[in-house]
Write a protein that holds these residues in place. Sequence first.
Motif, PDB file in Angstrom:
ATOM      1  N   MET A   1       1.091 -12.298   1.201  1.00  0.00           N
ATOM      2  CA  MET A   1       0.831 -10.870   1.024  1.00  0.00           C
ATOM      3  C   MET A   1       2.125 -10.076   0.970  1.00  0.00           C
ATOM      4  O   MET A   1       2.274  -9.155   0.160  1.00  0.00           O
ATOM      5  CB  MET A   1      -0.053 -10.347   2.163  1.00  0.00           C
ATOM      6  N   GLN A   2       3.069 -10.437   1.830  1.00  0.00           N
ATOM      7  CA  GLN A   2       4.358  -9.749   1.835  1.00  0.00           C
ATOM      8  C   GLN A   2       5.027  -9.868   0.464  1.00  0.00           C
ATOM      9  O   GLN A   2       5.538  -8.878  -0.076  1.00  0.00           O
ATOM     10  CB  GLN A   2       5.261 -10.343   2.925  1.00  0.00           C
ATOM     11  N   LYS A   3       5.003 -11.056  -0.100  1.00  0.00           N
ATOM     12  CA  LYS A   3       5.632 -11.268  -1.407  1.00  0.00           C
ATOM     13  C   LYS A   3       4.896 -10.514  -2.506  1.00  0.00           C
ATOM     14  O   LYS A   3       5.519  -9.851  -3.348  1.00  0.00           O
ATOM     15  CB  LYS A   3       5.692 -12.752  -1.747  1.00  0.00           C
ATOM     16  N   TRP A   4       3.573 -10.604  -2.521  1.00  0.00           N
ATOM     17  CA  TRP A   4       2.796  -9.929  -3.561  1.00  0.00           C
ATOM     18  C   TRP A   4       3.052  -8.420  -3.536  1.00  0.00           C
ATOM     19  O   TRP A   4       3.279  -7.801  -4.582  1.00  0.00           O
ATOM     20  CB  TRP A   4       1.310 -10.199  -3.371  1.00  0.00           C
ATOM     21  N   ILE A   5       3.011  -7.825  -2.342  1.00  0.00           N
ATOM     22  CA  ILE A   5       3.177  -6.374  -2.237  1.00  0.00           C
ATOM     23  C   ILE A   5       4.602  -5.960  -2.583  1.00  0.00           C
ATOM     24  O   ILE A   5       4.824  -4.986  -3.315  1.00  0.00           O
ATOM     25  CB  ILE A   5       2.761  -5.883  -0.835  1.00  0.00           C
ATOM     26  N   MET A   6       5.586  -6.691  -2.085  1.00  0.00           N
ATOM     27  CA  MET A   6       6.969  -6.332  -2.382  1.00  0.00           C
ATOM     28  C   MET A   6       7.288  -6.504  -3.866  1.00  0.00           C
ATOM     29  O   MET A   6       8.052  -5.717  -4.437  1.00  0.00           O
ATOM     30  CB  MET A   6       7.928  -7.148  -1.516  1.00  0.00           C
ATOM     31  N   ASP A   7       6.700  -7.483  -4.512  1.00  0.00           N
ATOM     32  CA  ASP A   7       6.901  -7.637  -5.962  1.00  0.00           C
ATOM     33  C   ASP A   7       6.398  -6.404  -6.714  1.00  0.00           C
ATOM     34  O   ASP A   7       7.008  -5.966  -7.696  1.00  0.00           O
ATOM     35  CB  ASP A   7       6.176  -8.885  -6.468  1.00  0.00           C
ATOM     36  N   ILE A   8       5.299  -5.831  -6.251  1.00  0.00           N
ATOM     37  CA  ILE A   8       4.762  -4.621  -6.882  1.00  0.00           C
ATOM     38  C   ILE A   8       5.646  -3.421  -6.554  1.00  0.00           C
ATOM     39  O   ILE A   8       5.953  -2.587  -7.418  1.00  0.00           O
ATOM     40  CB  ILE A   8       3.312  -4.385  -6.433  1.00  0.00           C
ATOM     41  N   GLN A   9       6.077  -3.323  -5.304  1.00  0.00           N
ATOM     42  CA  GLN A   9       6.917  -2.196  -4.893  1.00  0.00           C
ATOM     43  C   GLN A   9       8.233  -2.141  -5.668  1.00  0.00           C
ATOM     44  O   GLN A   9       8.699  -1.065  -6.050  1.00  0.00           O
ATOM     45  CB  GLN A   9       7.197  -2.282  -3.389  1.00  0.00           C
ATOM     46  N   TYR A  10       8.829  -3.316  -5.901  1.00  0.00           N
ATOM     47  CA  TYR A  10      10.152  -3.367  -6.541  1.00  0.00           C
ATOM     48  C   TYR A  10      10.087  -3.630  -8.037  1.00  0.00           C
ATOM     49  O   TYR A  10      11.112  -3.859  -8.673  1.00  0.00           O
ATOM     50  CB  TYR A  10      11.021  -4.416  -5.846  1.00  0.00           C
TER      51      TYR A  10
END
Length: 399
Positions: A378-387
């Motif tokens: 989840m951390q990776k999925w969300i950060m990929d969207i944020q950045y």
Amino acid sequence: MFRSLRLPQSALRSSLPAFQPIRLLSTSALQPLSAAKLTIERTADPKPLKEPHELVFGHTFTDHMLAIEWNSETGWDAPKITPYQNLSLDPATCVFHYGFECFEGMKAYKDANGDTRIFRGDRNMDRFNKSATRIALPTFDGEELLKAIAEFVKVDDRWVPKGQGYSLYLRPTLIGTQKTLGIGPTSSALLYVIASPVGPYYPTGFKAVSLWATTDKVRAWPGGFGNAKLGANYAPCVAPQVAAAQKGYHQNLWLFGEENYVTEVGTMNCFTAWVNEDGVKELITAPTADGTILEGVTRDSVLDLARERLVPQGWVVSEKKYTMDQIKKAADEGRLLEMFGTGTAATCAPIKRVHFKGEDIAIPLQPGKEAGPVAEQMQKWIMDIQYGVEEHKGWARHV
């Protein structure tokens, strides 16, 4: 601008009783909040930027602020971006005495192309209005405020730090400003936004936390205001958090009722992954329907991604009440998979143990890691969207 707040003459003349009579006002003629009226006054003395490794959450602030005044006779004034400055408020201002205050927490990020993106600001605006309504503060057009915030971020764009884990934290705040000791809807208010550059929550990678299950204090209750982002929900949480720290735990886990329902982790939403008693992998979090749980933007993002990406893998995603006793039973039976908190600051915060009824319950982590697989993914999925690594459902607003 804030040297002396302009209050209605009627408020200055009156000597209000302890309980102020409530006068229902027609809003049809009031001016709406409009980003088109925005004015900008740039600072003549820009502050030096801090080195990324020097950033401490909430300690450094940008050169400017956004402010919009409101009063019950005319509505919203023109938004103003001005140099960052102190507020000047009368000692009798209602925010000091009765807690007329709500706020939001959101972030802007730099992508690989150097463009700035605000993550899911529309959800923050929706919640901001709900919080304002709960304490009789004025509401506004969320899209108009978001446009004004985007212009504010443009003005202070040099403060948006680059790099994975770095962001500009945005703090919209709304306070009642009427000078009165009477209790009733405020006749004036101030909405302002400040910004703070922040670094990674976990500078060297995930660090799972230990929790003390709090049963003698209650964070929120059905029909209360736990679902509103009010300052009044946060200050009472500090003493139990200090008590947990004194016992050797990082944070506390809020339980509710004789059933010991799992609610929140400190100031974060809580997720549990287990194999349920039907033998199915389930990601579960407490529901928001009764007003006990804050409708977290990160919480909503995790639920959305889980339904989109974990359900096809055979998972069940649930928003329903569950208890600490059920977690202990799942742990004893080897069905507990992981637990983690979610929030704007950390995104996902893995949990490694919970103290409950005199014993520590071990929460599984991946071998050699400080996170379970769901929290890590989840951390990776969300950060990929944020950045900007991934575009997803318009969650990022380009500034």
